[in-house]
Design a protein around this motif. Structure first.
Motif, PDB file in Angstrom:
ATOM      1  N   THR A 476       0.848  -1.204   0.000  1.00 43.09           N
ATOM      2  CA  THR A 476       0.000   0.000   0.000  1.00 43.09           C
ATOM      3  C   THR A 476       0.884   1.255   0.000  1.00 43.09           C
ATOM      4  OG1 THR A 476      -0.101   0.069   2.394  1.00 43.09           O
ATOM      5  CG2 THR A 476      -1.829  -1.187   1.269  1.00 43.09           C
ATOM      6  N   ALA A 477       0.271   2.349  -0.420  1.00 41.29           N
ATOM      7  CA  ALA A 477       1.015   3.627  -0.452  1.00 41.29           C
ATOM      8  C   ALA A 477       1.533   4.009   0.927  1.00 41.29           C
ATOM      9  CB  ALA A 477       0.117   4.728  -1.023  1.00 41.29           C
ATOM     10  N   THR A 478       0.791   3.626   1.980  1.00 47.91           N
ATOM     11  CA  THR A 478       1.189   3.943   3.360  1.00 47.91           C
ATOM     12  C   THR A 478       2.521   3.310   3.697  1.00 47.91           C
ATOM     13  OG1 THR A 478      -1.150   4.015   3.970  1.00 47.91           O
ATOM     14  CG2 THR A 478       0.465   3.856   5.774  1.00 47.91           C
ATOM     15  N   HIS A 479       2.682   2.048   3.315  1.00 48.62           N
ATOM     16  CA  HIS A 479       3.905   1.329   3.643  1.00 48.62           C
ATOM     17  C   HIS A 479       5.022   1.586   2.638  1.00 48.62           C
ATOM     18  CE1 HIS A 479       0.939  -1.466   5.785  1.00 48.62           C
ATOM     19  NE2 HIS A 479       1.658  -0.855   6.753  1.00 48.62           N
ATOM     20  N   ALA A 480       4.670   2.183   1.492  1.00 51.82           N
ATOM     21  CA  ALA A 480       5.668   2.368   0.438  1.00 51.82           C
ATOM     22  C   ALA A 480       6.800   3.278   0.866  1.00 51.82           C
ATOM     23  CB  ALA A 480       4.982   2.925  -0.819  1.00 51.82           C
ATOM     24  N   GLU A 481       6.484   4.299   1.645  1.00 55.14           N
ATOM     25  CA  GLU A 481       7.518   5.221   2.069  1.00 55.14           C
ATOM     26  C   GLU A 481       8.604   4.520   2.877  1.00 55.14           C
ATOM     27  OE1 GLU A 481       7.997   8.291   1.162  1.00 55.14           O
ATOM     28  OE2 GLU A 481       6.237   8.073  -0.143  1.00 55.14           O
ATOM     29  N   LYS A 482       8.150   3.586   3.701  1.00 58.26           N
ATOM     30  CA  LYS A 482       9.117   2.815   4.506  1.00 58.26           C
ATOM     31  C   LYS A 482      10.102   2.055   3.618  1.00 58.26           C
ATOM     32  CE  LYS A 482       9.275  -0.620   8.210  1.00 58.26           C
ATOM     33  NZ  LYS A 482       8.479  -1.521   9.083  1.00 58.26           N
ATOM     34  N   MET A 483       9.563   1.502   2.503  1.00 59.88           N
ATOM     35  CA  MET A 483      10.418   0.692   1.616  1.00 59.88           C
ATOM     36  C   MET A 483      11.309   1.564   0.739  1.00 59.88           C
ATOM     37  SD  MET A 483       7.693  -2.280   0.563  1.00 59.88           S
ATOM     38  CE  MET A 483       8.861  -3.158  -0.463  1.00 59.88           C
ATOM     39  N   ARG A 484      10.913   2.855   0.580  1.00 59.33           N
ATOM     40  CA  ARG A 484      11.731   3.765  -0.206  1.00 59.33           C
ATOM     41  C   ARG A 484      12.863   4.381   0.609  1.00 59.33           C
ATOM     42  NH1 ARG A 484       7.002   7.141  -3.424  1.00 59.33           N
ATOM     43  NH2 ARG A 484       6.645   5.605  -5.095  1.00 59.33           N
ATOM     44  N   SER A 485      12.767   4.181   1.932  1.00 59.15           N
ATOM     45  CA  SER A 485      13.781   4.752   2.814  1.00 59.15           C
ATOM     46  C   SER A 485      14.876   3.739   3.091  1.00 59.15           C
ATOM     47  CB  SER A 485      13.132   5.194   4.143  1.00 59.15           C
ATOM     48  OG  SER A 485      12.059   6.091   3.905  1.00 59.15           O
ATOM     49  N   ALA A 486      16.071   4.279   3.419  1.00 67.82           N
ATOM     50  CA  ALA A 486      17.178   3.389   3.770  1.00 67.82           C
ATOM     51  C   ALA A 486      16.849   2.683   5.079  1.00 67.82           C
ATOM     52  CB  ALA A 486      18.459   4.213   3.892  1.00 67.82           C
ATOM     53  N   PRO A 487      17.295   1.462   5.325  1.00 68.58           N
ATOM     54  CA  PRO A 487      18.160   0.710   4.404  1.00 68.58           C
ATOM     55  C   PRO A 487      17.385  -0.148   3.400  1.00 68.58           C
ATOM     56  CG  PRO A 487      17.947  -0.471   6.456  1.00 68.58           C
ATOM     57  CD  PRO A 487      17.104   0.762   6.617  1.00 68.58           C
ATOM     58  N   LEU A 488      16.014  -0.182   3.499  1.00 69.35           N
ATOM     59  CA  LEU A 488      15.229  -1.053   2.611  1.00 69.35           C
ATOM     60  C   LEU A 488      15.346  -0.620   1.149  1.00 69.35           C
ATOM     61  CD1 LEU A 488      11.949  -1.608   4.698  1.00 69.35           C
ATOM     62  CD2 LEU A 488      13.934  -3.123   4.467  1.00 69.35           C
ATOM     63  N   SER A 489      15.570   0.643   0.904  1.00 73.49           N
ATOM     64  CA  SER A 489      15.652   1.126  -0.470  1.00 73.49           C
ATOM     65  C   SER A 489      16.827   0.523  -1.230  1.00 73.49           C
ATOM     66  CB  SER A 489      15.752   2.654  -0.470  1.00 73.49           C
ATOM     67  OG  SER A 489      16.911   3.084   0.222  1.00 73.49           O
ATOM     68  N   GLU A 490      17.821   0.040  -0.497  1.00 73.27           N
ATOM     69  CA  GLU A 490      18.965  -0.593  -1.152  1.00 73.27           C
ATOM     70  C   GLU A 490      18.585  -1.963  -1.745  1.00 73.27           C
ATOM     71  OE1 GLU A 490      22.076  -0.825   1.670  1.00 73.27           O
ATOM     72  OE2 GLU A 490      22.179   1.340   2.021  1.00 73.27           O
ATOM     73  N   THR A 491      17.526  -2.574  -1.190  1.00 76.16           N
ATOM     74  CA  THR A 491      17.083  -3.899  -1.664  1.00 76.16           C
ATOM     75  C   THR A 491      15.900  -3.779  -2.612  1.00 76.16           C
ATOM     76  OG1 THR A 491      17.807  -4.891   0.414  1.00 76.16           O
ATOM     77  CG2 THR A 491      16.242  -6.157  -0.924  1.00 76.16           C
ATOM     78  N   PHE A 492      14.958  -2.932  -2.283  1.00 70.49           N
ATOM     79  CA  PHE A 492      13.699  -2.859  -3.047  1.00 70.49           C
ATOM     80  C   PHE A 492      13.761  -1.695  -4.032  1.00 70.49           C
ATOM     81  CE2 PHE A 492      12.758  -4.951   0.955  1.00 70.49           C
ATOM     82  CZ  PHE A 492      12.040  -6.064   0.531  1.00 70.49           C
ATOM     83  N   VAL A 493      13.531  -1.977  -5.282  1.00 68.76           N
ATOM     84  CA  VAL A 493      13.617  -0.983  -6.359  1.00 68.76           C
ATOM     85  C   VAL A 493      12.207  -0.676  -6.837  1.00 68.76           C
ATOM     86  CG1 VAL A 493      14.535  -0.463  -8.643  1.00 68.76           C
ATOM     87  CG2 VAL A 493      15.856  -1.889  -7.036  1.00 68.76           C
ATOM     88  N   HIS A 494      11.869   0.629  -6.849  1.00 66.08           N
ATOM     89  CA  HIS A 494      10.524   1.043  -7.278  1.00 66.08           C
ATOM     90  C   HIS A 494      10.333   0.769  -8.770  1.00 66.08           C
ATOM     91  CE1 HIS A 494       7.578   4.058  -8.794  1.00 66.08           C
ATOM     92  NE2 HIS A 494       6.894   3.620  -7.726  1.00 66.08           N
ATOM     93  N   ARG A 495       9.116   0.223  -9.108  1.00 65.28           N
ATOM     94  CA  ARG A 495       8.837  -0.068 -10.509  1.00 65.28           C
ATOM     95  C   ARG A 495       7.606   0.669 -11.020  1.00 65.28           C
ATOM     96  NH1 ARG A 495       9.252  -5.906 -12.896  1.00 65.28           N
ATOM     97  NH2 ARG A 495       9.418  -4.566 -14.730  1.00 65.28           N
ATOM     98  N   GLN A 496       6.571   0.749 -10.187  1.00 63.77           N
ATOM     99  CA  GLN A 496       5.322   1.337 -10.685  1.00 63.77           C
ATOM    100  C   GLN A 496       4.470   1.807  -9.510  1.00 63.77           C
ATOM    101  OE1 GLN A 496       2.371  -1.312 -12.484  1.00 63.77           O
ATOM    102  NE2 GLN A 496       2.294   0.041 -14.279  1.00 63.77           N
TER     103      GLN A 496
END
Length: 871
Positions: A476-496
């Motif tokens: 969800t958009a709510t949790h997306a910010e967490k995944m875009r932030s370090a350190p998770l952003s190093e593993t998860f790449v935004h696609r769409q």
């Protein structure tokens, strides 16, 4: 495409071209017309050539073997043209490029390997005959088993050797003489002429050395130039038909011309050794005695039956092995139980060598080796003769190969390697991983989803799939910010990003996606590599595997003959180098089997003694037709043949001095195709016997001279008997209806009279089927005619004429004239028949009172009277 077809067809003008187009083999032009008629399939048309419609027909690739068999049996040769690349590969050369095709195999009667095209219990020999100057030789091979033999022969011996081998195809020089063509036509053997260069002995020697990877043929024996020529031509023909993929031939085995009993084609036909007179296997000696349980054992039995040995040590070696299994029933049954589960090792090995095999051939070799190990264990520590000892030793030493195949293969593999699924789980780690991804992709993705959910702390995280993005991580958009932030952003790449969801991927997920999508193809590729590795391991041990197959076949044959002897009450013959021939209580195995099966009647056993120290030993056999003369003649020939084959025989006792040749002239038939009458066929066969039989021959002759006038026939029979006695000096049984020959027993030493007993009872003849010394006083032909169902008037007339002829002969009046015999019109026979009808009518009318009959009863009576008159 048609240009390509015509180019390939020009190279194989003498064969039908199976032209691969996708899932079909197509045929065009004259090939299509001929194939459509032969296969009874639809003939269509496609396109035009020089303004004319192009005839076309086709067969599905998956069903091609059945159509191939039909075409081969109808005398066609078939060139199989395959697609040598995929359409995608062809397009790389240009959008309009035609898929490259070429002939990968020329299918002929002598080069078949597929089980569906072959008889499992018979050899399929390809022969090659060569004449060089004053030498001649014949080579033959069965590419489905690898057997390879060669033998020097005199040209005059070619006919009996072709009858013995019955090759499916014979390769000859294109300058072959017409006599060979006539001979091949007579035996219905397809003849294949090839260029004289194939028979060049120097080139042939090099060709053979290259094939077996040796520097000189002396490693296999000393061969004549003619033998080398025949072998080289055979190998060259295989190279042509198999397009360079030569079969796994065994080293050539040289045979001597005097190694086996000579049996010509007429004798084989008359004795019905492997085929009955009707043409099938049923009713032959082979079908009656065949108790083998493996195809290889059955082929060996046919070979031994067709080629009885003249080598005393070989015969004694075979009989010694038979003694062991005959006396030890438990041992025999243990071996036979294991053999029943043994596949055809030879043919599986051959298919693998020609790259026509599959996973089931690998499994066949594994299963055969497993049973070989079991049989070897049963025979271990047994005191055995040399033949059994060698067979047992040949089954040993395959522990490593058997362990490899056991570990690698599933229990029931598929037919084709391209289907996959034949390699067992746990054998190859890479294959197991590919299969896991292929079969359990969802569970692998679910595991990865659980791992990502735990790492991010987002319980609603999902891994999904669509045709555009493939696999992706959605949250969800709510949790997306967490995944875009370090350190998770190093593993998860935004696609769409969508209205309510945000989608990510990872390097790990992308790699996993690729592996899942390719897992099926990868698994197949790995299995193909493993199949090739296993095939290579098997072919690397082909020499010992061939020896093991021979050992299994030998054990099958000896235990089968032991089982036959035990159940049928056969006895061990005494075979030596004398000129003895003494059979006590001999029986005809085929007739005995037929009697038991039909009505349970016992076979009447008879003795025969043709023993002679020096000179001829001949029994002159007289007696009526249907009394069993022909059966007696044949049974003694078969007993001799079975004994020298190395088998027990159907008799109480048998002492047989080695026989070099077996000749039979029994039965009568014309040969319309070659313009020969029944009498001409009889004389040709008799001439062959008198010209070839030596003093070690056994000859059986039945009714010589019956196909011509009485005195001509008598004189020919008389002279034939004298020639057998004085010139051939052989052992012979001579059956005849010419009672005048009986007096020869008084003048020719070694000639004895024998007759088949009959008994007359109230005008009928009863056949006792007993052979005793002495001559018959009459032939009982009229009585036999009556038993056959000739009309009473004909039988009565025949008796009358016979009485007049015999009376004239007794009175010394010479030959009776036609005028002395009243015609049928004057004969009383028809009157006898009418009297019989009249008596029946009288008895029916005796108690009838016409005044008391109703119209219905009178009509019924009239019908009964009419029926009585008709019968």
């Amino acid at each position: 495409m048609m240009a390509q077809y015509l180019e390939i067809k020009a190279q194989y003008s003498d064969a039908l071209l199976f032209y691969r187009m996708g899932d079909f083999y197509e045929m065009f032009f004259d090939d299509a017309v001929a194939a459509a008629e032969a296969l009874d399939i639809a003939l269509t048309k496609r396109g035009k050539h020089q303004g004319e419609d192009i005839p076309m027909c086709g067969v599905p690739v998956h069903a091609a073997e059945g159509y191939l068999l039909t075409l081969i049996r109808k005398g066609f040769r078939v060139a199989v043209g395959e697609q040598m690349e995929s359409p995608a590969e062809a397009k790389k050369r240009g959008a309009k490029s035609v898929v490259r095709r070429d002939v990968v195999r020329l299918v002929t009667p002598g080069t078949l390997t597929e089980d569906s095209l072959l008889e499992a219990r018979s050899h399929n020999f390809l022969g090659a005959y060569s004449e060089l100057r004053k030498e001649a030789a014949i080579a033959w091979a069965d590419i489905s088993t690898g057997a390879f033999h060669v033998m020097p022969i005199k040209p005059v011996r070619l006919s009996p050797e072709l009858a013995r081998l019955a090759p499916s195809e014979l390769v000859v020089s294109d300058l072959v003489p017409d006599t060979i063509r006539v001979m091949a036509d007579e035996y219905r053997i397809p003849l294949t002429p090839i260029g004289k260069s194939s028979f060049d002995s120097s080139a042939s020697e090099k060709r053979l050395c290259d094939l077996f990877k040796i520097s000189t043929l002396e490693a296999f024996g000393t061969f004549s130039r003619a033998e080398i020529s025949a072998m080289g031509a055979l190998v060259d023909y295989l190279d042509i038909t198999q397009k360079g993929k030569l079969p796994l031939l065994q080293p050539p085995e040289q045979e001597a011309e005097n190694r086996v009993v000579q049996i010509d084609s007429a004798t084989r036909r008359n004795l019905e050794l492997t085929r009955s007179l009707a043409g099938g296997r049923a009713g032959s000696l082979l079908s009656t005695i065949d108790r083998t349980v493996t195809p290889a054992g059955a082929r060996l039995l046919e070979q031994r039956l067709s080629s009885p040995s003249r080598h005393l040590d070989t015969i004694h070696e075979r009989l010694a092995a038979l003694d062991v299994v005959h006396n030890d029933t438990l041992l025999s049954e243990q071996i036979r139980d294991a053999l029943r589960r043994t596949p055809d090792l030879d043919r599986a090995l051959s298919r693998l060598s020609l790259d026509r095999g599959g996973p089931r051939d690998l499994a066949a070799i594994r299963n055969a080796l497993g049973q070989a190990e079991l049989i070897s264990g049963v025979l271990q520590d047994k005191d055995m003769p040399d033949l059994l000892k060698k067979s047992s030793q040949d089954l040993q030493g395959f522990d490593e190969l058997l362990a490899l195949l056991d570990a690698a293969l599933v229990s029931e593999p598929p037919l084709l390697a391209r289907d996959g699924g034949f390699i067992a789980a746990g054998y190859d780690g890479e294959l197991d991983e590919a299969r896991t991804l292929r079969d359990e992709g969802r569970s692998v993705i679910a595991s990865l989803q659980q791992e990502y959910s735990e790492r991010t702390g987002i319980s609603s995280l999902k891994i999904k799939h669509n045709n555009v993005l493939g696999y992706f991580i959605e949250t969800t958009a709510t949790h997306a910010e967490k995944m875009r932030s370090a350190p998770l952003s190093e593993t998860f790449v935004h696609r769409q990003t969508t209205a309510n969801q945000v989608r990510f991927t990872t390097v790990e997920l992308s790699e996993l996606e690729t592996r899942i999508l390719n897992a099926g193809n990868l698994a197949l590729e790995i299995e193909k590599k493993l199949y090739l590795a296993l095939s290579t391991a098997i072919l690397g041990d082909s020499g010992r595997l061939t020896a093991a197959s021979k050992g299994l076949a030998e054990l099958d044959l000896v235990t089968a003959l032991g089982d036959l002897a035990k159940s049928e009450g056969w006895t061990r013959p005494r075979i030596d180098d004398s000129r003895a021939f003494h059979v006590s209580g001999g029986r005809h195995p085929v007739v005995e089997h037929a009697l038991r099966r039909q009505n349970g009647e016992p076979f009447v056993a008879n003795d025969c003694d043709l023993s002679a120290q020096d000179g001829a030993a001949i029994w002159l056999l007289t007696g009526p037709n249907m009394a069993g003369k022909s059966t007696f003649l044949r049974q003694n020939a078969l007993i001799a043949l079975l004994g020298q084959m190395g088998s027990y025989v159907p008799a109480y006792e048998a002492h047989i001095g080695l026989i070099s040749q077996l000749f039979s002239r029994v039965g009568a038939s014309d040969d319309l195709a070659r313009g020969r009458s029944t009498f001409m066929v009889e004389m040709v066969e008799t001439a062959a016997i008198l010209n070839q039989a030596d003093d070690r021959a056994l000859v059986i002759l039945d009714e010589i001279g019956r196909g011509t006038a009485t005195y001509d026939g008598l004189s020919i029979a008389w002279a034939t008997l004298e020639h057998l006695h004085q010139m051939n000096r052989c052992r012979a049984l001579f059956a005849t209806h010419y009672h005048e020959l009986a007096q020869l027993a008084n003048t020719l030493e070694g000639v004895e009279n024998a007759t088949v007993s009959v008994k007359e009872w109230e005008g009928e003849v009863i056949f006792l089927h007993e052979v005793r010394k002495g001559a018959a006083d009459r032939s009982y032909g009229v009585q036999v005619a009556q038993l056959a169902g000739l009309p009473d008037c004909v039988v009565s007339r025949a008796r009358q004429v016979l009485d007049m002829l015999e009376e004239s002969s007794r009175e010394g009046g010479g030959r009776i004239q036609v005028d002395d015999l009243p015609l049928f019109a004057a004969a009383p026979s028809p009157q006898t028949s009418m009297t019989k009808v009249a008596s029946e009518v009288d008895s029916m009318l005796k108690d009838v009172h016409p005044d008391d009959l109703s119209p219905r009863e009178a009509l019924d009576l009239l019908y009964k009277l009419k029926e009585a008159a008709r019968s």
